[in-house]
Design an enzyme around this catalytic site. Structure first.
Site, PDB file in Angstrom:
ATOM      1  N   GLY A 218       0.832  -1.207   0.000  1.00 11.85           N
ATOM      2  CA  GLY A 218       0.000   0.000   0.000  1.00 11.85           C
ATOM      3  C   GLY A 218       0.861   1.250   0.000  1.00 11.85           C
TER       4      GLY A 218
ATOM      5  N   GLU B 155      -1.460   5.923   2.418  1.00 13.96           N
ATOM      6  CA  GLU B 155      -1.478   6.478   3.769  1.00 13.96           C
ATOM      7  C   GLU B 155      -0.088   6.646   4.405  1.00 13.96           C
ATOM      8  OE1 GLU B 155      -4.347   3.508   4.759  1.00 13.96           O
ATOM      9  OE2 GLU B 155      -5.789   4.990   5.446  1.00 13.96           O
TER      10      GLU B 155
END
Lengths: 759, 159
Positions: A715, A718
């Site tokens: 990911g 974030e």
């Protein structure tokens, strides 16, 4: 297989329409005959609703409907705990809670109608400080919280506390007693908003058969549909949610709040309804980042070895709570990305009569890491150690356990730190009142090798050899759909342009949990890969029959299938796709489920581990004015492990955007309240970073692949936000000796900290 | 009471009956159907609704429609000519200056106003010019790159 579409920075196809101003967001789609809806909100933080009189509003010409709490089913909902209704019933619990809504022919009539509704309130005692809220005898925000349905029935719920988590290991008291240096300090980070550029907007309409459709920008159309179904009492088959273009999300669109109001008015009036929140409503009454209070006590040996940490964490969630289970992740993050043999970490979430809180990019973690990394920086300073050196000395590695129990794999922390150190060597020495601050970060919320939240996808091969991907995942603007198209193109050996994506539509696509948690590419990407591989198997099976060559001896490349040993024996993909529609097996259509079992089986040794933890190492160069306390950010360095960049330019864009997003919480953003009322509910007084506030950003991406993510991807969205506040706070400390322990780092706090004796 | 005014938008003159308190933004979006111009804050703080009026960039949420009477207004829909994208539009796409795209129309219009006045701005001048246009996705990095690239493409530096 050599990558041919993956690893390329293909341009995302939505950009052209957006540049032309043709893309439709939210109320851009409203039909000509749509009514305008507006919401009457509570001016009181905690009150009993004695009486609501809507008669004058109903009589106003142009008003088609007025609804209040008693017109609704009073069904509570929520992502984690079912603690709120979409409209107040007998009681309001925060300033901004919906009390009534109107549908009228235009904005002015709707606004006038709101003014004609009279509400009689009986003020109740309110509580705004979570520490007050935890005391015996404090006013209860929810009287029967213990009986609310909760996805985690084991959650500790008592009084105003709705969850409490504790992780402990070893003997912290003994270890602290043996430490050469112990440092104790409290930190706090006020609430901040996701700052979506497009306010929350929706259009709802009911068709001739009575089916309801809602068009809105949403990170999880399927979870939104579930809320609509529950709160409106409709079977899911009669509700459709279609995700429009999304004007920024960052967690703000992962929750249901105003959408049921829009739908209820459409169902009652049988007219299309357009509902758009104002900026004031955004900042006063939507779900955003909690106020966090953190206290750390850390003990270390003289050589910098960390021995023990005690951490206490309190989140003020306001009157309602709409996060998923992220408290454990936040509590465990109080140990940071470090090996600390003894720890005692505890955190709780507390109701108050402040605005409800929910997701914002990297929920909870930038606040926790601000404390952890500020704290470690002070410790390094006390020990006279280099900030990178102390981190390297204690950095987690493969096989280490995160405090909540997951074993970390594919850890790239030391690599991130050494890459960062190399970058820093190239920097010129700072000038007077200037210094570099260093901070690291960890993000590993959903990165667990079990498949994570549910996801499914379908890949259809058209008769001309092009393909369509069906995914419930919405395009947030980060290029999520483009990357999925790259995955399909890669597996089916198609050009990128030959793949279209249908996304975010609860009728047209299979179930998808949603976009968030930095696991779209990681988790949905793997699902899409499974679906594409299933289509590929069908294609090769058909080719084997036609060419009379074993599947294992076939090659799929550049729009055709051929025999590896005899390339002249070949058939175009389009021919196969066309033939498939009338074959026994039917059209080529791969579903993600056909390969999932095998994938999960291959992951068996890693089940329950943290497969794709993302580590970052950041540096901020600041100059501080000792007189005024003003902090000027001169340069920023960010190093992040991305696993494998499937589209490098889009990855860079996430990292740059993430750093600047976090500059707001670090330097200027803060929701200021007085008895639950937001005092700066506009974008002049709530200052988000502008182009003029942003320094040059120097970026290095490293790649330590994950096992579960497609082609090793991790990911990216974030993690870039996580260490930013700490890096800047540490730079201020190094530049002028001012240790600011509360965000944002505004001049007044810097001046105040300069007056404190140096630690 | 409504007044009949004429508005020249993207070269086309429209006769519109407007209330004296309606903003240019409302009229462009709700009455002319040009939804490319975006509503972000209704108070002039975010720049999403930026259009060019008589050559100057304005927040259309702060301009009353009656005050735009007979002015020459350019919105994002009027920027491409005969199907050919403006160099700014090309550069925003190429450089990756567009993510969610909600700030894009206002950002591009602000950049156009800048380049019309100052064809070769420095990076600092670009950053200053778009400081009233909020973007939450990109961190402005690729937007600034795009504006500088468009400037270069439109007015190549003299050798």
């Amino acid at each position: 297989m050599a990558e041919f579409v993956l690893g390329q920075s293909v341009i995302k196809p939505d950009s052209r329409e957006k540049a032309l101003g043709r893309t439709q967001y939210g109320v851009d789609l409203k039909p000509r005959d749509a009514l305008v809806a507006k919401v009457l909100r509570s001016p009181r933080p905690h009150a009993r609703i004695v009486r609501v009189d809507t008669s004058r509003a109903r009589q106003l010409p142009g008003v088609l409907d007025v609804v209040t709490g008693p017109d609704t089913l009073a069904m509570r909902y929520g992502n984690w705990i079912r603690d709120h209704t979409f409209m107040a019933h007998d009681r309001v619990r925060y300033v901004g809670e919906p009390v009534a809504a109107v549908a009228a022919v235009d904005d002015e009539t709707a606004e006038e109608a709101l003014e004609l509704i009279s509400v009689e309130y009986e003020e109740l005692p309110a509580v705004f400080d979570p520490f007050e809220a935890m005391k015996p005898g404090a006013p209860l925000v929810h009287e029967d919280v213990a009986n609310y349905a909760c996805g985690h029935p084991e959650a500790h719920r008592q009084g105003n506390v709705l969850d409490r988590v504790r992780y402990a290991k070893g003997d912290v008291d003994k270890a602290l007693a043996q430490a050469d240096v112990v440092h104790r300090q409290s930190y706090n980070t006020p609430p901040v908003h996701a700052g979506i550029t497009q306010p929350h907007e929706a259009v709802a309409a009911v068709d001739a058969s009575g089916r309801l459709t809602l068009w809105t920008a949403h990170q999880s159309p399927f979870r939104l549909r579930q809320v609509l179904s529950q709160t409106l009492g409709l079977p899911m088959a009669r509700v459709r949610v279609v995700c429009t273009a999304v004007g920024g999300s960052f967690g703000a669109r992962a929750t249901a709040s105003f959408e049921p109001i829009c739908c209820l008015l459409a169902l009652r009036t049988r007219r299309p309804i357009a509902l758009a929140l104002t900026r004031e409503e955004e900042l006063q009454a939507t779900f955003y980042r909690e106020h966090a209070y953190i206290t750390l006590e850390l003990g270390a040996r003289r050589d910098g070895t960390l021995l023990a940490v005690r951490g206490r964490l309190v989140f003020d969630t306001g009157a309602h709570h709409d996060l998923l289970a992220t408290l454990g992740n936040a509590v465990a993050s109080m140990a940071g990305p470090y090996r600390i043999p003894n720890f005692d970490l505890e955190g709780c979430v507390v109701y108050t009569n402040n605005t409800p809180k929910g997701f914002v990019r990297a929920p909870r973690i930038p606040s926790v890491i601000f404390a952890v990394e500020s704290h470690l920086d002070t410790m390094a300073h006390k020990l006279g150690l280099d900030p990178v050196e102390i981190r390297l000395k204690n950095a987690v590695e493969n096989g280490d356990t995160f405090a909540e129990g997951r074993v970390m794999q594919n850890v790239g922390f030391k690599k991130a730190l050494t890459t960062f150190a190399d970058h820093m060597k190239k920097q010129p020495p700072p000038g007077p009142n200037q210094a570099w601050g260093v901070a690291a970060g960890i993000w590993g919320l959903f990165a667990t090798t079990t498949g994570g939240p549910p996801s499914a996808a379908v890949v259809k091969l058209n008769e001309d050899g092009t393909a369509v991907l069906l995914t419930g995942m919405s395009e947030m603007g980060g290029g999520q759909h483009a990357v999925m198209a790259q995955v399909v193109a890669e597996v089916l050996a198609l050009p990128f342009e030959a793949v279209s994506v249908v996304g975010g539509d609860t009728d047209a696509t299979p179930y998808e949990h949603g976009t968030g948690g930095s696991n779209t590419t990681y988790r949905v990407g793997t699902t899409v890969r499974l679906a594409a591989e299933a289509a590929r198997r069908q294609l090769l099976q058909l080719a084997a029959q036609r060419l009379k060559v074993k599947e294992a001896d076939l090659v799929l490349e550049q729009g055709k299938v051929y025999a590896r040993e005899a390339p002249e024996i070949s058939v175009p993909v389009a021919t196969l796709a066309a033939a498939a529609i009338s074959s026994t097996n039917g059209p080529i259509m791969g579903t993600s489920e056909s390969g999932r079992e095998g994938l999960i089986a291959s992951m068996a040794p890693y089940i329950g581990s943290m497969d794709a933890p993302v580590f970052t190492a950041n540096g901020a160069l600041v100059e501080v004015d000792r007189e005024t306390g003003k902090v000027k950010l001169l340069k920023y360095v960010t190093v992040q492990d991305v696993g494998h960049a499937l589209n490098p330019k889009l990855v860079e864009a996430q990292v740059e955007g993430g750093v600047v997003f976090a500059l707001g919480q670090a330097l200027s953003e803060e929701i200021v309240t007085d008895r639950g009322r937001v005092l700066n509910a506009n974008l002049l007084d709530y200052h988000q970073p502008t182009a003029a506030d942003v320094p040059p950003i120097d970026m290095a991406l490293i790649e330590v692949p994950s096992k579960f993510g497609p082609w090793g991807a991790k990911g990216v969205g974030e993690p870039p936000t996580v260490p930013v506040s700490a890096a800047i706070a540490n730079a201020v400390f190094r530049a002028v000796g001012a240790r600011v322990t509360e965000l944002p780092l505004t001049p007044d706090k810097v001046v105040q900290a300069l007056k404190q004796p140096q630690q | 009471m409504k007044q009949l005014i004429s508005l020249k938008v993207n070269g086309t003159t429209h006769e519109v009956a407007v209330e004296p308190y309606w903003t240019l933004l409302n009229v462009i979006r709700d009455h002319l159907g040009l939804t490319g111009t975006k509503r972000g804050c209704d108070s002039g703080d975010c720049g999403a609704c930026t259009v060019i009026m008589n050559g100057k960039p304005v927040n259309s949420c702060l301009v009353l429609a009656v005050d735009a009477r007979d002015r020459d207004i350019l919105t994002i829909e009027g920027l491409a000519q005969d199907g050919k994208l403006h160099p700014l539009q090309e550069a925003f796409i190429e450089k990756g200056g567009i993510q969610c795209g909600y700030c894009t129309p206002g950002m591009i219009m602000m950049a156009k106003a800048l380049l019309d006045e100052n064809p070769r701005p420095t990076e600092a001048q670009v950053r200053q010019a778009i400081a009233g246009n909020l973007c939450r996705c990109t961190g402005y990095v690729k937007i600034v790159e795009a504006i500088l690239a468009a400037s270069e493409a439109m007015t190549p530096a003299k050798p």
